[in-house]
Design an enzyme around this catalytic site. Sequence first.
Site, PDB file in Angstrom:
ATOM      1  N   ASN A 117       2.057   2.047  -4.371  1.00  0.00           N
ATOM      2  CA  ASN A 117       2.143   3.203  -2.938  1.00  0.00           C
ATOM      3  C   ASN A 117       2.289   4.058  -3.440  1.00  0.00           C
ATOM      4  OD1 ASN A 117       1.884   4.144  -0.235  1.00  0.00           O
ATOM      5  ND2 ASN A 117       2.710   2.831   0.854  1.00  0.00           N
ATOM      6  N   ASP A 160      -8.443   8.803   1.634  1.00  0.00           N
ATOM      7  CA  ASP A 160      -8.898   8.490   2.530  1.00  0.00           C
ATOM      8  C   ASP A 160      -8.663   8.996   4.223  1.00  0.00           C
ATOM      9  OD1 ASP A 160      -9.455   6.419   5.680  1.00  0.00           O
ATOM     10  OD2 ASP A 160      -8.174   5.495   4.430  1.00  0.00           O
TER      11      ASP A 160
END
Length: 334
Positions: free
Chosen positions: A176, A199
């Site tokens: 991440n 995103d």
Amino acid sequence: NQMASPEASAPGTGKRTADHAADDEVIKPQKKFYRTRAHTNVLNANDFWFPVAPSAVPWHQYFGPSMATGAACPSVSPAPPSGTMATLSHRVQIVDVGCGYGSLLVALAKTFPTKVCLGIEIRPKIVEYVQKRVLALRAEAKRAPDGMEMDCEVGSTGTGACGAHAYDNAWAIHNNAMRFMPNFFAKGQLEKLLFCFPDPHFKRKNHRKRIISTPLLAEFAYCLCKRGIVYVITDVSELMEWMVNYLTESTLFERLSRSALKGDPAVPLLIGTDEGLKVQRFNGNMYIAAFVKRDDPSAPREPPQLLDNAEAAAAAADAGYVPKSGGELRGNTW
């Protein structure tokens, strides 16, 4: 939760891949077997292995021995005084954040054979696909006749991921990037950070999940060397305005001109990613911008001009993509 080892965090990441990839018959993976959800909740994605320092990452397991003497950022001479950076076996210089199925990562590795390129992806099944794809490309390069394709870039010293060592400079890890970037990269280590079609997180309550924000820009600047570059591309006009606004207002960065982007070999690669090709099929809009890390963020400067999306669309046109008139201009209809 800290997992026991990098091998546990992503299939195919362990030592076996480095030791035996050249000997095994590696079959190219088929994307249809690695389909997964398009999005992951980045705020809940915490169950990753992460190192206590960049020197604790087993880089030698990820990259070939031809890349073991990775050069420091060319604008920093000598290398920044950092104990962790001095002990790195391989110095990653280019990072594709959210690398997806690895098309850009592979293109970067081929375009910059003397640079160590790393993809970071949060979806484990896709990471497995990219790793197998890279291993297959390495095996293919080793079987190819000498001198076929994969020549080193002009002006290089002849070392790097060339010929039989092609794609030794590419790998992907499951992690991440919004949580652990400083754990993997030393201060001033990276030359390029790429954020391709992130995103958009349209709902206001989810804007905190966006990859470009004031706190994260500080982390990215920490990892970048002087004059290191952040690239952003998207087909969502509102998201582009968001990213450009944060990067423009940050004292850590300044925007590169279109003329500078035209001379950057990384920029045309941005429109050829899997998502970029999908946008082209649907005749969508694309926006590109790049920001360079300032030499002295504390130095006074004139308030920078906030350019609109027309400038970013023109940069995409310079890179080789212009949407056809009519059709589904998705960036206008999101």
